[in-house]
Design a protein around this motif. Structure first.
Motif, short mmCIF file in Angstrom:
data_model
loop_
_atom_site.label_atom_id
_atom_site.label_comp_id
_atom_site.label_asym_id
_atom_site.label_seq_id
_atom_site.Cartn_x
_atom_site.Cartn_y
_atom_site.Cartn_z
N ARG A 7 0.85 -1.20 0.00
CA ARG A 7 0.00 0.00 0.00
C ARG A 7 0.88 1.24 0.00
N THR A 40 -2.95 -1.15 -9.75
CA THR A 40 -4.09 -1.60 -8.94
C THR A 40 -4.49 -3.02 -9.33
N GLN A 45 -2.30 -1.31 -3.49
CA GLN A 45 -3.32 -0.42 -2.94
C GLN A 45 -2.77 1.01 -3.00
N ARG A 119 -9.30 3.19 4.41
CA ARG A 119 -8.58 1.91 4.49
C ARG A 119 -9.42 0.78 3.89
N LEU A 122 -9.42 0.97 0.10
CA LEU A 122 -8.14 0.51 -0.43
C LEU A 122 -8.08 -1.01 -0.46
N GLN A 123 -8.55 -1.64 0.60
CA GLN A 123 -8.55 -3.09 0.67
C GLN A 123 -9.48 -3.70 -0.38
N ALA A 154 0.22 3.43 5.05
CA ALA A 154 0.96 3.17 3.80
C ALA A 154 2.36 2.65 4.11
#
Length: 237
Positions: A7, A40, A45, A119, A122-123, A154
Motif C-alpha cells: 500500500r 491496482t 493499494q 482503508r 483501499l482493501q 501506507a
C-alpha cells in the motif's frame, strides 16, 4: 518483478498534469491514470494526493496581495479540481473503483474524509484520491500527504518530482556538481536544509516512521517502475 509495496500514498504535483498552454494535458492525465490502473490490477493499494500548482500558486496570491488564509483555501480548492479531473479520467478509461475524499467537503462530488473508510476502500481495490489538503490554512499538500499516508498505514509515501530523479544537495539543473543522495534520514531533511518537503511534513513523517521515496515521474511508466523498485530514487527513512 514483484511489487515492492502493498500500500502506498502517491504524491503528485499539479504541474505533472499541466499542458503547455492549459491547466491540463489530456495525454498526461491518461498516462498517469493508466499506470495507476495497471498497478491496482497487480494488487497494489494506492492512495493519491495531487497538488494544485497547475491552477493556483502562492506567487500569484502575493501579486494579487491576498491574505495568506484566503490564498491557502484557494489552493485547497485547486487540489479538489485536480482530484475530480483525475477521477473523471480513470472513469473514462473504464475504471470505476475510485473514491474522492476531501477535507473540504463538496457533497455533490466528494465524500467526507474518514481514515477507516479510506482503508476499507483501499482493501477493496479502490484508487482513493485525497483532496483539500489538511482542510486548514498554513499547511501544504506535502503535510496533507504525510498525514494521509500515516493514517492509511501506507508502506511508503511516493513523492513524485517532475524531471528530477531524487534528492540532491543543490539544484542539479543549475549545478553540474550537485550530489545525488540514494538514502537519507528524516532528520537529514531538516539539518541539511534539503528542499524535499516542508519541515512540518518531514517531522510528521519521522514521528510516524513513514518511509519516503523521492523519484522522477517524468519518464515512461516511472510510477510502475518505482512500485517495483526498478528505478533510481532517494529513500528516506
Amino acid at each position: 518483478m514483484a511489487l515492492k509495496y502493498k500500500r502506498v500514498l502517491l504524491k503528485i504535483s499539479g504541474e505533472a498534469l499541466k499542458g503547455k498552454n492549459d491547466i491540463y494535458d489530456k495525454d498526461k492525465l491518461e498516462d498517469l491514470a493508466k499506470q495507476i490502473i495497471t498497478l491496482t490490477k497487480e494488487g497494489l493499494q494506492i492512495g493519491v494526493v495531487i497538488g494544485g500548482g497547475n491552477i493556483w500558486r502562492g506567487k500569484l496570491a502575493g501579486t494579487l496581495e491576498l491574505y495568506r488564509i484566503e490564498a491557502d483555501y484557494m489552493g485547497m480548492l485547486a487540489t479538489i479540481m485536480n482530484a475530480l479531473a483525475f477521477e473523471a479520467t480513470l472513469r473514462k478509461l473504464n475504471f470505476d473503483k475510485v473514491k474522492v475524499y476531501s477535507s473540504l467537503e463538496i457533497k455533490t462530488v466528494t465524500s467526507s474524509y474518514n481514515y477507516r473508510n479510506a482503508r476499507e476502500k483501499l482493501q477493496e481495490g479502490y484508487v482513493v484520491l485525497f483532496a483539500g489538503g489538511t482542510g486548514y490554512s498554513y499547511f501544504t499538500t506535502d503535510t496533507g500527504a504525510s498525514i494521509r499516508a500515516i493514517e492509511i498505514k501506507a508502506d511508503a509515501l511516493l513523492m513524485a518530482k517532475y524531471g528530477t530523479k531524487g534528492v540532491y544537495d543543490k539544484d542539479p539543473n543549475s549545478h553540474n556538481d550537485a550530489y545525488f543522495y540514494k538514502s537519507l534520514t528524516h532528520d537529514d531533511l531538516v539539518t541539511k536544509n534539503l528542499q524535499v518537503m516542508d519541515s512540518t511534513a518531514a517531522t510528521l513523517s519521522r514521528d510516524g516512521q513513514l518511509e519516503i521515496v523521492v523519484f522522477d515521474i517524468k519518464g515512461k511508466d516511472n510510477i510502475i517502475k518505482i512500485a517495483h523498485g526498478n528505478i533510481e530514487c532517494t529513500v528516506i527513512k
